[in-house]
Write an enzyme that holds these catalytic residues in place. Structure first.
Site, PDB file in Angstrom:
ATOM      1  N   GLY A  43     -11.479  -6.890  -9.560  1.00  0.00           N
ATOM      2  CA  GLY A  43     -11.837  -7.067  -8.047  1.00  0.00           C
ATOM      3  C   GLY A  43     -12.986  -7.031  -7.564  1.00  0.00           C
TER       4      GLY A  43
ATOM      5  CB  SER B  41     -13.175 -11.523  -5.177  1.00  0.00           C
ATOM      6  OG  SER B  41     -12.075 -10.724  -5.151  1.00  0.00           O
ATOM      7  NE  ARG B  42     -10.410  -9.615  -0.921  1.00  0.00           N
ATOM      8  CZ  ARG B  42      -9.571  -8.605  -0.367  1.00  0.00           C
ATOM      9  NH1 ARG B  42     -10.086  -7.807   0.833  1.00  0.00           N
ATOM     10  NH2 ARG B  42      -8.452  -8.337  -0.909  1.00  0.00           N
TER      11      ARG B  42
ATOM     12  CB  VAL C  36      -5.664  -5.634 -12.884  1.00  0.00           C
ATOM     13  CG1 VAL C  36      -7.009  -6.076 -12.883  1.00  0.00           C
ATOM     14  CG2 VAL C  36      -4.986  -4.828 -11.586  1.00  0.00           C
TER      15      VAL C  36
ATOM     16  CG  ASN D 257     -13.273  -2.220  -7.630  1.00  0.00           C
ATOM     17  OD1 ASN D 257     -13.540  -1.146  -6.721  1.00  0.00           O
ATOM     18  ND2 ASN D 257     -13.025  -3.402  -7.234  1.00  0.00           N
TER      19      ASN D 257
ATOM     20  CB  SER E 176      -9.185   7.250  -4.127  1.00  0.00           C
ATOM     21  OG  SER E 176      -8.868   7.840  -2.545  1.00  0.00           O
TER      22      SER E 176
ATOM     23  CE1 TYR F  42      -5.460   3.088  -3.308  1.00  0.00           C
ATOM     24  CE2 TYR F  42      -6.002   5.440  -2.484  1.00  0.00           C
ATOM     25  CZ  TYR F  42      -6.500   4.014  -2.897  1.00  0.00           C
ATOM     26  OH  TYR F  42      -7.757   4.070  -2.941  1.00  0.00           O
TER      27      TYR F  42
ATOM     28  CE  LYS G   8      -7.085   4.086  -6.403  1.00  0.00           C
ATOM     29  NZ  LYS G   8      -7.953   3.050  -7.216  1.00  0.00           N
TER      30      LYS G   8
HETATM   31  N1  LIG Z   1     -12.110   1.223   1.012  1.00  0.00           N
HETATM   32  C1  LIG Z   1     -11.917   2.425   0.671  1.00  0.00           C
HETATM   33  O1  LIG Z   1     -12.039   3.309   1.627  1.00  0.00           O
HETATM   34  C2  LIG Z   1     -11.590   3.096  -0.633  1.00  0.00           C
HETATM   35  C3  LIG Z   1     -11.582   4.452  -0.606  1.00  0.00           C
HETATM   36  C4  LIG Z   1     -11.230   4.995  -2.120  1.00  0.00           C
HETATM   37  C5  LIG Z   1     -11.035   4.121  -3.193  1.00  0.00           C
HETATM   38  N2  LIG Z   1     -11.248   2.979  -2.973  1.00  0.00           N
HETATM   39  C6  LIG Z   1     -10.611   1.962  -4.173  1.00  0.00           C
HETATM   40  O2  LIG Z   1     -11.925   1.248  -4.273  1.00  0.00           O
HETATM   41  C7  LIG Z   1     -11.196   0.142  -5.002  1.00  0.00           C
HETATM   42  C8  LIG Z   1     -11.852  -1.130  -4.315  1.00  0.00           C
HETATM   43  O3  LIG Z   1     -11.335  -1.277  -2.838  1.00  0.00           O
HETATM   44  P1  LIG Z   1     -11.811  -2.068  -1.742  1.00  0.00           P
HETATM   45  O4  LIG Z   1     -11.765  -1.092  -0.530  1.00  0.00           O
HETATM   46  O5  LIG Z   1     -12.848  -2.841  -1.990  1.00  0.00           O
HETATM   47  O6  LIG Z   1     -10.523  -3.132  -1.585  1.00  0.00           O
HETATM   48  P2  LIG Z   1     -10.250  -4.503  -1.076  1.00  0.00           P
HETATM   49  O7  LIG Z   1     -11.486  -4.758   0.065  1.00  0.00           O
HETATM   50  O8  LIG Z   1      -8.977  -4.680  -0.483  1.00  0.00           O
HETATM   51  O9  LIG Z   1     -10.638  -5.262  -2.181  1.00  0.00           O
HETATM   52  C9  LIG Z   1      -9.774  -5.519  -3.407  1.00  0.00           C
HETATM   53  C10 LIG Z   1     -10.250  -6.165  -4.479  1.00  0.00           C
HETATM   54  O10 LIG Z   1      -9.413  -6.167  -5.472  1.00  0.00           O
HETATM   55  C11 LIG Z   1      -8.620  -7.195  -6.039  1.00  0.00           C
HETATM   56  N3  LIG Z   1      -7.259  -7.069  -6.455  1.00  0.00           N
HETATM   57  C12 LIG Z   1      -6.034  -6.502  -5.513  1.00  0.00           C
HETATM   58  N4  LIG Z   1      -5.038  -6.600  -6.302  1.00  0.00           N
HETATM   59  C13 LIG Z   1      -5.390  -7.052  -7.466  1.00  0.00           C
HETATM   60  C14 LIG Z   1      -4.706  -7.382  -8.707  1.00  0.00           C
HETATM   61  N5  LIG Z   1      -3.267  -6.981  -8.732  1.00  0.00           N
HETATM   62  N6  LIG Z   1      -5.243  -7.553  -9.732  1.00  0.00           N
HETATM   63  C15 LIG Z   1      -6.551  -8.177  -9.563  1.00  0.00           C
HETATM   64  N7  LIG Z   1      -7.473  -8.113  -8.612  1.00  0.00           N
HETATM   65  C16 LIG Z   1      -6.726  -7.459  -7.560  1.00  0.00           C
HETATM   66  C17 LIG Z   1      -8.930  -8.340  -4.614  1.00  0.00           C
HETATM   67  O11 LIG Z   1      -8.741  -9.529  -5.095  1.00  0.00           O
HETATM   68  P3  LIG Z   1      -7.890 -10.654  -4.066  1.00  0.00           P
HETATM   69  O12 LIG Z   1      -8.812 -10.771  -2.777  1.00  0.00           O
HETATM   70  O13 LIG Z   1      -8.158 -11.933  -4.979  1.00  0.00           O
HETATM   71  O14 LIG Z   1      -6.562 -10.107  -4.005  1.00  0.00           O
HETATM   72  C18 LIG Z   1     -10.347  -7.774  -4.178  1.00  0.00           C
HETATM   73  O15 LIG Z   1     -11.197  -8.258  -4.983  1.00  0.00           O
HETATM   74  C19 LIG Z   1      -9.774   0.086  -5.110  1.00  0.00           C
HETATM   75  O16 LIG Z   1      -9.603   0.578  -6.358  1.00  0.00           O
HETATM   76  C20 LIG Z   1      -9.644   1.273  -4.194  1.00  0.00           C
HETATM   77  O17 LIG Z   1      -8.317   1.897  -4.133  1.00  0.00           O
HETATM   78  C21 LIG Z   1     -11.083   2.367  -1.950  1.00  0.00           C
END
Ligand SMILES: NC(=O)c1ccc[n+]([C@@H]2O[C@H](COP(=O)([O-])OP(=O)(O)OC[C@H]3O[C@@H](n4cnc5c(N)ncnc54)[C@H](OP(=O)(O)O)[C@@H]3O)[C@@H](O)[C@H]2O)c1
Length: 249
Positions: free
Chosen positions: A13, A15-16, A65, A91, A144, A157, A161
């Site tokens: 993950g 990419s973003r 994944v 991630n 998380s 979720y 986690k």
């Molecule tokens: N943002 C928050 O507030 C927050 C808080 C606590 C924990 N987290 C955790 O931090 C991590 C990153 O979150 P984020 O906020 O950066 O999310 P995000 O902006 O939605 O980005 C998600 C990333 O994961 C990839 N992804 C999603 N489903 C996938 C799959 N099945 N296989 C491979 N790649 C996949 C996406 O690729 P594509 O675009 O190609 O689908 C993207 O690169 C996650 O584990 C999330 O649970 C986030």
């Protein structure tokens, strides 16, 4: 800024969002980085270009994944590309629909567990033997603070986690004899596509519940990941580091 000079990393993950922030921070510290994505190839290629602009090598690898064979093949590609992997960050993640448990569709429950928990397991399984055999490497998982808070209406979720936290602690003990460290970062609210959707749903009260009174940025999590990946953390393993503005304390 050379805490990771000469190291190679894979960030699922990457990419973003948070993963992109971690991949760029690793590159700034001197690492070459393989980033994984599932479907947004354009975002992945932009991140690769940003890493290359920092003078580091990068490659984008597509894999879901949740699919063990795809993760195994992706990890082999990353190792083949760079020769070895020193750092891996599990991630990738998806959020759950906000619903009471009795309304959660069984397929939705399974998909969130498949991506968020089984995806982390697949990533660790694919890379851990490589690191143990080399007696070198470090793994960082992303869970998380939700796993500790366990708020209503997000059970798939939060359960996934909580599993990631347990996976971290088990794997750390299994890898320690080889000198391979395994840690986890548990972010609070972070401004990414996922974080913005949660903020839209919950509203300003979510920020008010954070003692530092702001959402995190991907760079906040990335700074912790650089620390855990670097030799500065050489005596740190099996830990869950909350990066949450004080929310869960
Ligand atoms: N943002 C928050 O507030 C927050 C808080 C606590 C924990 N987290 C955790 O931090 C991590 C990153 O979150 P984020 O906020 O950066 O999310 P995000 O902006 O939605 O980005 C998600 C990333 O994961 C990839 N992804 C999603 N489903 C996938 C799959 N099945 N296989 C491979 N790649 C996949 C996406 O690729 P594509 O675009 O190609 O689908 C993207 O690169 C996650 O584990 C999330 O649970 C986030």
């Amino acid at each position: 800024m050379d805490r990771l000079t000469g190291r190679t990393a894979m960030v699922t993950g990457g990419s973003r969002g948070i993963g992109r922030g971690i991949a760029l921070a690793f590159a700034r510290e001197g690492a070459d980085v393989a980033i994984n994505y599932r479907r947004d190839r354009e975002a992945a290629l932009q991140t690769v270009a940003a890493i290359e602009a920092l003078g580091r090598r990068a490659v984008a690898l597509q894999a879901d994944v949740a699919d063990w064979e795809a993760v195994r093949a992706m990890t082999e590609s990353a190792i083949g590309h760079f020769g070895h992997l020193d750092i891996t960050v599990a991630n990738s993640g998806v959020a759950a629909r906000p619903q009471a448990i009795w309304d959660v569709d069984v397929e939705h429950w399974r998909r969130v567990i498949d991506v968020d928990l089984n995806g982390a397991f697949h990533t660790c399984k694919a890379v851990a033997r490589h690191m143990v055999d080399r007696r070198r490497g470090t793994i960082i998982l992303i869970s998380s603070v939700g796993a500790d808070i366990c708020a209503a209406f997000g059970s798939p979720y939060y359960v996934a986690k909580a599993g990631v936290n347990a996976l971290t602690r088990c794997l750390a003990k299994e890898c320690a004899p080889a000198g391979v460290r395994v840690n986890c970062i548990a972010p609070g609210l972070v401004r990414t596509d996922m974080g913005e959707r949660l903020l839209d749903f919950v509203g300003q009260g979510l920020i008010n519940a954070i003692p530092l009174n702001r959402a995190g940025e991907p760079e906040d999590v990335a700074a912790a990941a650089v620390f855990l990946a670097s030799d500065d953390a050489s005596f740190v393993t099996g830990k869950i580091l909350q990066v949450d503005g004080g929310q869960a304390s």
